[in-house]
Design a protein around this motif. Structure first.
Motif, PDB file in Angstrom:
ATOM      1  N   TYR A  15       0.536  -1.237  -0.109  1.00 57.25           N
ATOM      2  CA  TYR A  15       0.328   0.509   0.030  1.00 57.25           C
ATOM      3  C   TYR A  15       0.897   1.132   0.145  1.00 57.25           C
ATOM      4  O   TYR A  15       1.538   1.534   0.711  1.00 57.25           O
ATOM      5  CB  TYR A  15      -0.376  -0.394   1.427  1.00 57.25           C
ATOM      6  CG  TYR A  15      -2.302  -0.643   1.421  1.00 57.25           C
ATOM      7  CD1 TYR A  15      -3.398  -0.542   0.736  1.00 57.25           C
ATOM      8  CD2 TYR A  15      -2.035  -2.056   2.109  1.00 57.25           C
ATOM      9  CE1 TYR A  15      -3.832  -1.600   0.557  1.00 57.25           C
ATOM     10  CE2 TYR A  15      -3.178  -3.666   2.470  1.00 57.25           C
ATOM     11  CZ  TYR A  15      -3.986  -2.387   1.693  1.00 57.25           C
ATOM     12  OH  TYR A  15      -5.119  -3.664   1.334  1.00 57.25           O
ATOM     13  N   VAL A  21       3.784  -0.067   2.908  1.00 56.25           N
ATOM     14  CA  VAL A  21       2.958  -0.598   3.764  1.00 56.25           C
ATOM     15  C   VAL A  21       3.251  -1.714   2.729  1.00 56.25           C
ATOM     16  O   VAL A  21       2.682  -2.666   1.951  1.00 56.25           O
ATOM     17  CB  VAL A  21       2.115  -0.487   4.362  1.00 56.25           C
ATOM     18  CG1 VAL A  21       1.987  -1.631   5.267  1.00 56.25           C
ATOM     19  CG2 VAL A  21       2.586   0.820   5.090  1.00 56.25           C
ATOM     20  N   ALA A  23       1.998  -5.332   3.073  1.00 53.63           N
ATOM     21  CA  ALA A  23       0.728  -5.682   3.635  1.00 53.63           C
ATOM     22  C   ALA A  23       0.572  -7.082   3.233  1.00 53.63           C
ATOM     23  O   ALA A  23       0.057  -8.358   4.519  1.00 53.63           O
ATOM     24  CB  ALA A  23      -1.234  -4.599   3.477  1.00 53.63           C
ATOM     25  N   PRO A  42      -1.844 -10.649  15.015  1.00 52.33           N
ATOM     26  CA  PRO A  42      -2.150  -9.460  15.606  1.00 52.33           C
ATOM     27  C   PRO A  42      -2.623  -8.206  14.676  1.00 52.33           C
ATOM     28  O   PRO A  42      -2.563  -8.863  12.960  1.00 52.33           O
ATOM     29  CB  PRO A  42      -0.942  -9.020  15.407  1.00 52.33           C
ATOM     30  CG  PRO A  42       0.082 -10.378  15.852  1.00 52.33           C
ATOM     31  CD  PRO A  42      -0.627 -11.259  14.412  1.00 52.33           C
ATOM     32  N   SER A  43      -3.462  -7.434  15.342  1.00 50.21           N
ATOM     33  CA  SER A  43      -3.966  -6.744  13.745  1.00 50.21           C
ATOM     34  C   SER A  43      -3.365  -5.918  13.278  1.00 50.21           C
ATOM     35  O   SER A  43      -1.413  -6.058  13.536  1.00 50.21           O
ATOM     36  CB  SER A  43      -4.248  -5.220  15.427  1.00 50.21           C
ATOM     37  OG  SER A  43      -4.745  -4.337  14.734  1.00 50.21           O
ATOM     38  N   GLY A  44      -3.121  -5.186  11.953  1.00 51.64           N
ATOM     39  CA  GLY A  44      -2.459  -5.298  11.006  1.00 51.64           C
ATOM     40  C   GLY A  44      -1.130  -6.055  10.457  1.00 51.64           C
ATOM     41  O   GLY A  44      -0.314  -6.017   9.627  1.00 51.64           O
ATOM     42  N   SER A  45      -1.549  -7.471  11.369  1.00 57.98           N
ATOM     43  CA  SER A  45      -0.780  -8.502   9.951  1.00 57.98           C
ATOM     44  C   SER A  45      -1.034  -8.551   8.515  1.00 57.98           C
ATOM     45  O   SER A  45      -0.281  -9.743   8.235  1.00 57.98           O
ATOM     46  CB  SER A  45      -0.735  -9.073  11.083  1.00 57.98           C
ATOM     47  OG  SER A  45      -2.363 -10.202  11.542  1.00 57.98           O
ATOM     48  N   GLY A  46      -1.870  -8.478   7.756  1.00 57.29           N
ATOM     49  CA  GLY A  46      -2.477  -8.597   6.763  1.00 57.29           C
ATOM     50  C   GLY A  46      -3.726  -9.334   6.640  1.00 57.29           C
ATOM     51  O   GLY A  46      -4.209  -9.589   4.877  1.00 57.29           O
ATOM     52  N   LYS A  47      -4.936  -9.701   7.635  1.00 53.33           N
ATOM     53  CA  LYS A  47      -5.411 -10.712   7.188  1.00 53.33           C
ATOM     54  C   LYS A  47      -6.645 -10.222   6.821  1.00 53.33           C
ATOM     55  O   LYS A  47      -6.937 -10.888   5.847  1.00 53.33           O
ATOM     56  CB  LYS A  47      -6.355 -10.840   8.990  1.00 53.33           C
ATOM     57  CG  LYS A  47      -5.208 -11.574   9.904  1.00 53.33           C
ATOM     58  CD  LYS A  47      -5.807 -11.762  11.163  1.00 53.33           C
ATOM     59  CE  LYS A  47      -6.792 -10.193  12.068  1.00 53.33           C
ATOM     60  NZ  LYS A  47      -5.759 -10.116  12.165  1.00 53.33           N
ATOM     61  N   SER A  48      -7.117  -9.020   6.750  1.00 54.81           N
ATOM     62  CA  SER A  48      -7.957  -8.442   5.571  1.00 54.81           C
ATOM     63  C   SER A  48      -7.732  -8.226   4.669  1.00 54.81           C
ATOM     64  O   SER A  48      -8.286  -8.303   3.937  1.00 54.81           O
ATOM     65  CB  SER A  48      -8.700  -6.989   6.722  1.00 54.81           C
ATOM     66  OG  SER A  48      -8.714  -7.646   7.846  1.00 54.81           O
ATOM     67  N   THR A  49      -6.659  -7.842   4.298  1.00 57.85           N
ATOM     68  CA  THR A  49      -6.113  -7.411   2.958  1.00 57.85           C
ATOM     69  C   THR A  49      -6.244  -8.808   2.497  1.00 57.85           C
ATOM     70  O   THR A  49      -6.567  -8.565   1.565  1.00 57.85           O
ATOM     71  CB  THR A  49      -4.437  -7.501   2.915  1.00 57.85           C
ATOM     72  OG1 THR A  49      -4.415  -6.446   4.032  1.00 57.85           O
ATOM     73  CG2 THR A  49      -4.087  -7.104   1.972  1.00 57.85           C
TER      74      THR A  49
END
Ligand SMILES: Nc1ncnc2c1ncn2[C@@H]1O[C@H](COP(=O)(O)OP(=O)(O)O)[C@@H](O)[C@H]1O
Ligand SMILES: [Mg+2]
Length: 270
Positions: A15, A21, A23, A42-49
């Motif tokens: 990104y 970033v 991701a 963890p939050s920000g580890s790329g799951k949603s991406t």
């Protein structure tokens, strides 16, 4: 040859310009038909991406996603492909407030050739399947959080997708309702054989699946088929704040330092 519902090949998403970033960083995964997979990390580890790439909501920087044998980069009409192949359930349910439960479930079916009466019939059948037969004519505002999620799940199933993608769907529900929604998804997976990938930070959700993929810094940290309660406990620990502190050797409470080597060795195996 196994037919995978989902394959990712060196999937990378970067990104931003200037401050970049990474991701997702070279992710290779396969999910077979009928699997129920939890993605944790963890939050920000790329799951949603990852879910956005698999669901064709966004394009990767490099690498490829293959759904049902079709590389997404080769798909001409992504909107159509998505609505026929993928069902999404998000944390915020995204129901249309002016439509009843039944009408919301019918929305994806407007893109098909189904007649009005077939649409009504299928929506009602799906709402009964998710346990919402009685309240299907209510507006979302008059439903509980759990009921709204049930509508969202029924809507995701409307076009008989190959795969359901769920992102933190139980994040805003109390623990009892989370259990109910989880039982519903497990039941749908078992009865209908729908492949499901569920992103969650909720250990109860991860525990109910047979495969848990842990993400960290845009990479797959571990990918474990759960066979025993011991492995399940260990995974809970590993993905916890304390577990991550132990893995990194940073911020470990004094009293636990003695068992760090033992825990690390056990973590390496899951
Ligand atoms: N649209 C975006 N633009 C810029 N950075 C983003 C965007 N979406 C996510 N990121 C960044 O990418 C990384 C992974 O985010 P995300 O996939 O949302 O993680 P998770 O779902 O595991 O919390 C994070 O560093 C996040 O800040
Ligand atoms: Mg997320």
């Amino acid at each position: 040859m196994t037919q995978y519902v989902v394959e990712t090949h060196d999937l990378t998403k970067i990104y931003g310009n200037g401050h970049e970033v990474r991701a997702l960083d070279g992710v290779n995964l396969t999910v077979a038909a009928g699997e129920l997979v939890a993605i944790v990390g963890p939050s920000g580890s790329g799951k949603s991406t990852l879910l956005n790439m698999i669901g064709a909501l966004d394009r990767p920087t490099s690498g490829e996603v293959v759904i049902d044998g079709t590389p997404l980069s080769k798909v001409r009409n992504l909107d159509q492909f998505r609505s026929q192949t993928i069902g999404f359930v998000f944390q915020t349910h995204n129901l249309i407030p002016t439509l009843t439960g039944q009408e919301n479930v019918e929305v994806p079916m407007y893109e098909t050739t189904l007649s009005g009466s077939k649409r009504h019939g299928r929506a009602q059948e799906l709402l009964r399947l998710v346990g919402l037969g009685e309240r299907m004519h209510y507006l979302p505002a008059l439903m509980s959080g759990g009921e709204r999620q049930r509508v969202a799940i029924a809507r995701a199933l409307a076009n008989r997708p190959s795969i359901i993608l769920a992102d933190e769907l139980t994040g805003m529900l109390d623990s009892r309702t989370t259990q109910d929604i989880l039982a519903l998804l497990t039941q749908l997976n078992a009865q209908q054989g729908t492949t499901m990938i569920i992103v969650t930070h909720n250990h109860e959700v991860a525990r109910a699946t047979r495969r848990v993929i842990t993400f960290r810094d845009g990479k797959v940290q571990s990918d474990v088929a759960i066979r025993s309660a011991y492995e399940s406990d260990l995974l809970d620990w590993k993905s916890s704040t304390l577990g991550q502190a132990i893995l990194q050797g940073d911020g470990v409470p004094e009293g636990l330092k003695a068992i760090v080597p033992q825990l690390r060795e056990a973590f390496d195996k899951v």
